[in-house]
Structures are given as C-alpha cells and as structure tokens.
Design an enzyme around this catalytic site. Structure first.
Site, short mmCIF file in Angstrom:
data_model
loop_
_atom_site.label_atom_id
_atom_site.label_comp_id
_atom_site.label_asym_id
_atom_site.label_seq_id
_atom_site.Cartn_x
_atom_site.Cartn_y
_atom_site.Cartn_z
N SER A 69 29.92 25.45 -13.40
CA SER A 69 30.63 25.51 -12.12
C SER A 69 29.72 25.48 -10.89
CB SER A 69 31.50 26.77 -12.07
OG SER A 69 32.64 26.61 -12.87
N LYS A 72 30.53 22.90 -8.36
CA LYS A 72 31.50 23.07 -7.28
C LYS A 72 30.84 23.25 -5.91
CE LYS A 72 34.79 24.86 -10.59
NZ LYS A 72 35.12 26.03 -11.40
N SER A 129 36.69 30.11 -8.42
CA SER A 129 36.09 29.10 -9.28
C SER A 129 37.14 28.31 -10.05
CB SER A 129 35.09 29.74 -10.27
OG SER A 129 34.22 28.76 -10.80
N LYS A 231 27.24 30.85 -5.80
CA LYS A 231 28.19 30.41 -6.83
C LYS A 231 27.66 30.69 -8.23
CE LYS A 231 32.04 28.43 -7.98
NZ LYS A 231 32.05 29.32 -9.17
#
Length: 392
Positions: A69, A72, A129, A231
């Site tokens: 992730s 992202k 997320s 993140k």
C-alpha cells in the site's frame, strides 16, 4: 623579580600560546566523527533530510521491491496534481463501480453506485488505506486503472524515480509492480513540498465513512508527536512496510523501511532511524530563496544593476555542533551584458564544511534587465575599453 624569573614566565606564556595555536589548528583539521546508523531489521531502508535530500543512512535502498500500500502515496500524488491543474475538485463525486467495490484487502467500505466525494475517497485511501477507494479514484481520474497506472509511471519518471514501475493504484500483488526505498523518499518529499495543505491528512489518526470508523495504521502517529505521516503497507510478498516523516525544530526527516517482519517492527525500525537522524545531525537554512543576496553591475542595459539570489531556500545538513565550521562563498560572474533574463545564471553559492562541499547552487537574476538605448550601449562600450569598473 629577577630577569630569570621574568624570562621563565614569558617562556611559559609563549609555550602555552604555541600549544593553543596547535590545538586550534588540529581542531579545525580534525575529522568529523559521527556514529554509524543503528542496525535496522528490514530488507531495505533509507533515512534522508527532507530539505537537502542528504542521505543519513541506507541499505539496499535501490533494490526493487513490492511496495504494497505504499503504492497509494503515488496514487494520491497523481490525484493531488489533477486537483492542482483544475481537472478535479475535492467536492466532485465519483460513482463507485463493481470493480472498485469488489477489490479485496483493506477497504473504505464504499458501495456499488454510491456517489462519493473526492475528498472522502482521498481520506479513505490515506487514513483507511482503502483499496476500493484507490480503484474508485483511478477510474474517475483516468477512466480505468491501467490508464491511471500510466499516469503514475509518467509522474515517477518526471520525479526521477528511476527504479519504479506501477501496474495498479492500490499495491495489491501484480507482476512488474515495484519501487524502491529511495524512490519512495523522493516521492514523499515531492508530496510534502508540493501539497502541504493536503499533506496534513496523513497525520489524521481516524476517519469515519458509512458509519464505520477506522484508525490510521501508522502507529508512530500516536507514539511520537513529531511524526506527521506517511503510509503503511503490507502483503505477504512485500512484508510490513512504512514510510514515515517527522518534524523537530524545523528539521524534517523522511524514513522508509520495507520488508520487515511485523507491524511493530516497521514502526520500531522507523523510530530508530528517525531518532538517530535527529540525535546526530542538524539542518540549517542559510539563505532565503528569491531574496537578493547581492547586486551586480550590468553593462549596456536599461538598468545599471541586477539583484541576484537563489531560486529556492538553501539548507544544509551537518553533524551536530559543527555549524561554526560552515563557510559560504558567493561568486558573481564578471562583465554581465544586457539583456539579462530573469532566472539567468549569473554565479554560484558554494557552501563547505572543513573542505567538504555541502551545497553548490546557481546564483540567478531575480529580475530582467533589458538592453539599454544606443547612448548607454556606446557609453558602456567606451567605459569598458577604458577599464572603468562602474561605467559612470
């Protein structure tokens, strides 16, 4: 007092002076010693100063790995760019497709045919997320996810992320989908610099959508008050990953760890990197960007002088307690002739510490100078032939 005792005392003072001079000379030439970074239990990591890009610690930082992730970060960077360019607005709505709703993994819990504001989808990606939110944004911006991935790769190339390639918007496992710790640090620095108003969402610890409250998986946000992003990521292939950023006393550091063993490990290893950087290094802004550092003579122009400065603020990253040894030299070109375009390179600023170059930046014209009239051009030509430095 005897002559002998006077000579003895004078000799002692002289010897002490010699020792002091020798000590000072040694101190100026002494090597700067900084402890090595702690051992980090991660497949790849990097720690760098946000303002200068100076790398303070790294290992396998250019190895291509699955980012999970962390993908992202690029997804929202692309969307932020679309908003900045006027192609998209925060209060626009995206219609949720069957594909977005059905995307597996972490979710924002949007429903098919829901019309969801772009701002909510962004928060669903950043804080929750949500893979479903990532796909919804990609489809709304580009029509389909593969076209959006092309946009991601174009931005990566522009930013100098030379070891990255994206196939999807969410980071679920896909062939030929990879990035590196160094590239993620580059991307994060660009996101913070270009979109400070949106970056604050990365420090938000929870977000509620559809009556479902989810907490930010970045546990450093609650552990360390200086951490304000960025993140997390996890897949079986990628392991546990985290990009973190922290701001202490005007010094911002970015740390990236990839392929750790657990959620706690990714947080702890990032914390170790950040603590090391803040403990043993310091950052200083030496010069303000777009501010006059000097004025220099322009020949044959409609103005006799031009202000010179730097395009951006100039920072340096140095070992702690070494600021007194930093030296700056401003060198301006000689015999500058009009016309001069705004932004033209007219010299340089060189910053060193004990002979090591810390920064070398172009000195630019802060305003344009047009070519002067015939009288000014002739007059300055004669003045130059006569060797006059001011042309008066």
């Amino acid at each position: 007092m005897t002559i002998f005792s006077f000579l003895t005392r004078s000799s002692i003072i002289f010897l002490l002076s010699l020792q002091l001079v020798s000590f000072n000379s040694f101190a100026e030439d002494a090597e700067i010693l900084t402890p090595t970074a702690p051992t980090i239990a991660a497949g790849s990591y990097i720690l760098q100063d946000y303002h200068t890009g100076k790398v303070l610690a790294e290992n396998n930082a250019d190895v291509k790995l699955a980012p999970a992730s962390l993908t992202k970060i690029m997804t929202v960077y692309v969307v932020f760019n679309e908003i900045r360019n006027g192609h998209l607005h925060l209060d626009d709505t995206a219609t949720i497709s069957q594909k977005a709703w059905a995307t597996g993994g972490s979710k924002m819990f949007v429903k098919v045919d829901d019309k969801v504001k772009i701002e909510d989808l962004l928060k669903g990606v950043i804080i929750q997320s949500g893979n479903d939110a990532s796909v919804a944004l990609a489809e709304h911006v580009a029509g389909d996810e593969s076209t959006f991935a092309e946009m991601m790769n174009q931005h990566a190339l522009r930013l100098g992320m030379n070891n990255s390639h994206f196939v999807d918007s969410n980071g679920l496992p896909a062939e030929n989908h990879y990035t590196t710790a160094r590239d993620l640090a580059i991307l994060t620095a660009a996101l913070i610099k270009e979109f400070p108003d949106y970056y604050r969402w990365f420090s938000q610890q929870e977000f509620t959508y559809n009556n479902i409250t989810q907490h930010n998986r970045n546990t450093l946000l609650s552990r360390d008050g200086s951490v304000d992003g960025v993140k997390t990521g996890f897949t079986d292939d990628a392991g546990y990953c985290l990009v973190a950023s922290a701001l202490r006393n005007d010094m911002r550091l970015i740390s990236v760890v990839m392929n750790t063993k657990s959620a706690n490990a990714r947080a702890s290893e990032n914390q170790n990197l950040l603590n090391y950087g803040f403990r043993f290094f310091e950052s200083h802004k030496l010069f303000q960007g777009k501010t006059s550092l000097a004025e220099t003579r322009v020949w044959k122009g409609d103005e006799k002088n031009v202000a010179v400065g730097l395009a951006e603020d100039l920072y340096v990253t140095i070992p702690r307690r070494q600021f007194d040894g930093v030296k700056s030299d401003i060198v301006v070109d000689k015999k500058i002739m009009a016309p001069v375009q705004q932004g033209a390179k007219l010299g340089s600023v060189n910053v060193t510490l004990k002979g090591e170059v810390l920064a070398n930046k172009a000195l630019i014209a802060l305003n344009p100078v047009q070519q002067g009239g015939i009288f000014r051009r002739v007059y300055d030509s004669v003045a130059m032939l006569l060797g006059k430095s001011d042309g008066k």
